[in-house]
Motif scaffolding. Sequence first.
Motif, mmCIF file in Angstrom:
data_model
loop_
_atom_site.group_PDB
_atom_site.id
_atom_site.type_symbol
_atom_site.label_atom_id
_atom_site.label_comp_id
_atom_site.label_asym_id
_atom_site.label_seq_id
_atom_site.Cartn_x
_atom_site.Cartn_y
_atom_site.Cartn_z
ATOM 1 N N LEU A 42 0.821 -1.211 0.000
ATOM 2 C CA LEU A 42 0.000 0.000 0.000
ATOM 3 C C LEU A 42 0.853 1.257 0.000
ATOM 4 C CD1 LEU A 42 -2.813 -1.029 2.528
ATOM 5 C CD2 LEU A 42 -2.912 -1.025 0.025
ATOM 6 N N CYS A 43 1.966 1.219 0.722
ATOM 7 C CA CYS A 43 2.855 2.394 0.765
ATOM 8 C C CYS A 43 3.611 2.572 -0.545
ATOM 9 C CB CYS A 43 3.832 2.260 1.933
ATOM 10 S SG CYS A 43 3.044 2.388 3.560
ATOM 11 N N ALA A 44 3.885 1.459 -1.224
ATOM 12 C CA ALA A 44 4.536 1.557 -2.530
ATOM 13 C C ALA A 44 3.579 2.160 -3.556
ATOM 14 C CB ALA A 44 5.008 0.180 -2.984
ATOM 15 N N GLU A 45 2.303 1.776 -3.466
ATOM 16 C CA GLU A 45 1.299 2.315 -4.384
ATOM 17 C C GLU A 45 1.045 3.795 -4.120
ATOM 18 O OE1 GLU A 45 -2.196 -0.064 -3.994
ATOM 19 O OE2 GLU A 45 -1.204 -1.918 -4.606
ATOM 20 N N ASP A 46 1.095 4.193 -2.836
ATOM 21 C CA ASP A 46 0.883 5.595 -2.462
ATOM 22 C C ASP A 46 1.605 5.848 -1.140
ATOM 23 O OD1 ASP A 46 0.052 8.134 -1.878
ATOM 24 O OD2 ASP A 46 -2.009 7.584 -1.388
ATOM 25 N N PRO A 47 2.750 6.527 -1.166
ATOM 26 C CA PRO A 47 3.528 6.766 0.059
ATOM 27 C C PRO A 47 2.722 7.428 1.177
ATOM 28 C CG PRO A 47 4.827 7.327 -1.877
ATOM 29 C CD PRO A 47 3.429 7.042 -2.359
ATOM 30 N N LYS A 48 1.679 8.183 0.831
ATOM 31 C CA LYS A 48 0.853 8.823 1.860
ATOM 32 C C LYS A 48 0.146 7.806 2.751
ATOM 33 C CE LYS A 48 -2.001 12.137 1.025
ATOM 34 N NZ LYS A 48 -1.754 12.912 2.246
ATOM 35 N N SER A 49 0.020 6.572 2.280
ATOM 36 C CA SER A 49 -0.653 5.532 3.063
ATOM 37 C C SER A 49 0.005 5.345 4.421
ATOM 38 C CB SER A 49 -0.641 4.202 2.302
ATOM 39 O OG SER A 49 -1.299 4.311 1.064
ATOM 40 N N ALA A 50 1.316 5.584 4.488
ATOM 41 C CA ALA A 50 2.057 5.389 5.740
ATOM 42 C C ALA A 50 1.545 6.293 6.858
ATOM 43 C CB ALA A 50 3.546 5.648 5.504
ATOM 44 N N GLU A 51 0.887 7.390 6.495
ATOM 45 C CA GLU A 51 0.392 8.330 7.499
ATOM 46 C C GLU A 51 -0.665 7.710 8.406
ATOM 47 O OE1 GLU A 51 0.889 12.317 4.634
ATOM 48 O OE2 GLU A 51 -1.077 11.699 5.369
ATOM 49 N N ILE A 52 -1.412 6.742 7.897
ATOM 50 C CA ILE A 52 -2.514 6.180 8.685
ATOM 51 C C ILE A 52 -2.349 4.680 8.957
ATOM 52 C CG2 ILE A 52 -4.177 7.918 7.950
ATOM 53 C CD1 ILE A 52 -5.301 5.787 5.999
ATOM 54 N N ILE A 53 -1.166 4.120 8.686
ATOM 55 C CA ILE A 53 -0.920 2.711 8.981
ATOM 56 C C ILE A 53 0.005 2.631 10.186
ATOM 57 C CG2 ILE A 53 -0.022 0.529 8.119
ATOM 58 C CD1 ILE A 53 -0.793 1.376 5.314
ATOM 59 N N LYS A 54 -0.500 2.092 11.290
ATOM 60 C CA LYS A 54 0.212 2.089 12.567
ATOM 61 C C LYS A 54 0.456 0.651 13.050
ATOM 62 C CE LYS A 54 -0.815 6.557 12.641
ATOM 63 N NZ LYS A 54 0.188 7.632 12.435
ATOM 64 N N PRO A 55 1.575 0.408 13.741
ATOM 65 C CA PRO A 55 1.823 -0.931 14.296
ATOM 66 C C PRO A 55 0.801 -1.253 15.382
ATOM 67 C CG PRO A 55 3.414 0.638 15.158
ATOM 68 C CD PRO A 55 2.650 1.359 14.078
ATOM 69 N N ILE A 56 0.472 -2.539 15.510
ATOM 70 C CA ILE A 56 -0.546 -2.941 16.490
ATOM 71 C C ILE A 56 -0.168 -4.262 17.148
ATOM 72 C CG2 ILE A 56 -1.994 -4.175 14.807
ATOM 73 C CD1 ILE A 56 -4.447 -3.017 16.351
ATOM 74 N N LEU A 57 -0.483 -4.373 18.431
ATOM 75 C CA LEU A 57 -0.297 -5.608 19.195
ATOM 76 C C LEU A 57 -1.649 -6.197 19.547
ATOM 77 C CD1 LEU A 57 2.453 -4.568 21.788
ATOM 78 C CD2 LEU A 57 2.751 -6.209 19.929
ATOM 79 N N ASN A 85 -10.359 9.990 -1.245
ATOM 80 C CA ASN A 85 -9.612 11.068 -1.895
ATOM 81 C C ASN A 85 -8.212 11.270 -1.311
ATOM 82 O OD1 ASN A 85 -11.568 12.011 -3.865
ATOM 83 N ND2 ASN A 85 -12.773 12.718 -2.117
ATOM 84 N N LEU A 86 -8.067 11.057 -0.013
ATOM 85 C CA LEU A 86 -6.781 11.300 0.629
ATOM 86 C C LEU A 86 -5.831 10.118 0.540
ATOM 87 C CD1 LEU A 86 -7.939 13.179 3.867
ATOM 88 C CD2 LEU A 86 -6.902 14.173 1.817
ATOM 89 N N TYR A 87 -6.389 8.903 0.598
ATOM 90 C CA TYR A 87 -5.561 7.695 0.627
ATOM 91 C C TYR A 87 -6.128 6.653 -0.333
ATOM 92 C CZ TYR A 87 -4.146 10.080 4.896
ATOM 93 O OH TYR A 87 -3.709 11.022 5.794
ATOM 94 N N PRO A 88 -5.984 6.862 -1.640
ATOM 95 C CA PRO A 88 -6.607 5.985 -2.636
ATOM 96 C C PRO A 88 -6.145 4.535 -2.582
ATOM 97 C CG PRO A 88 -5.046 7.515 -3.655
ATOM 98 C CD PRO A 88 -5.259 7.992 -2.266
ATOM 99 N N ALA A 89 -4.888 4.288 -2.271
ATOM 100 C CA ALA A 89 -4.406 2.909 -2.198
ATOM 101 C C ALA A 89 -5.096 2.163 -1.056
ATOM 102 C CB ALA A 89 -2.888 2.889 -2.015
ATOM 103 N N VAL A 90 -5.227 2.826 0.079
ATOM 104 C CA VAL A 90 -5.925 2.232 1.229
ATOM 105 C C VAL A 90 -7.392 1.989 0.873
ATOM 106 C CG1 VAL A 90 -6.760 2.670 3.572
ATOM 107 C CG2 VAL A 90 -4.379 3.160 2.980
ATOM 108 N N TYR A 91 -7.990 2.944 0.220
ATOM 109 C CA TYR A 91 -9.396 2.801 -0.170
ATOM 110 C C TYR A 91 -9.598 1.603 -1.091
ATOM 111 C CZ TYR A 91 -14.001 3.833 -2.103
ATOM 112 O OH TYR A 91 -15.320 3.745 -2.482
#
Length: 264
Positions: A42-57, A85-91
């Motif tokens: 997802l980050c390769a498709e759209d680097p902005k995706s990293a803004e809303i992808i967080k590590p989780i336990l 509109n903001l994160y198309p790869a995530v969408y």
Amino acid sequence: SLKEKIERIGKPLKDWDVNIYRGVLTGLNDAFIIDTATKERLCAEDPKSAEIIKPILRGRDIKRYSYEWAGLWIIATGFDLDIPNLYPAVYNHLLKFEEKAKKRDDQGKNWWNLRACKYYNEFEKEKIIWADISTINPFALFEELMYLEATAYILTSDTVNLKYLIACLNSKITFFEFRTISNSLDKAFRWTKQYIEQIHVPIITAANQHIADQMIELVEQITAIKKANTKADTSELEGQIDRLVYQLYDLTKDEIAIIEREDN
């Protein structure tokens, strides 16, 4: 009488300046919790995706004084973020789960949003974390950004020394008291907020500050050892903490014997 003594000397957590929260309930983990390979795609498709992808336990990843991250991430889509509109790869990723996502109870303004939650920023603070079901005191300290899934809890505070608090929470005295508070599931216990809030912990005073300082130092040692090797044996250091906690509660030899017997 021992339980009464613990309650008299300690202060219930519900009266401490702490916040206790459950981990994130997505309503559809298959869509919102992803592995590292998916995150990187997802980050390769759209680097902005990293803004809303967080590590989780998850709860199962948390051990006493340590954790084993399984390489999982949560797509933190917020309550009303305009994901298309903001994160198309995530969408595009979430579109595969649209039908199920629309049916879930836990959703925000749109089907791609997570439920409203006022404490998302708490996951970025230093925190004590633990699993909701465990056979032992399951508390670990996490100082960096990490989200928790709904099978785990976090405790944060802007005023309380969390290293002191976790030393008390992981002690044999807490386990002794907790078994009189929580519901048991065979050999495990429910470590949920309603029960955690009833645990009694002595406040730090001028008289016991020297004991608290030693406990904090031991927690720092254990944390460093566990960070280097999660399977390292720190039982000797944990035993030193137990003996210091006994001093906090001014236990007699007979009372200590009861704690030690019940722990075995």
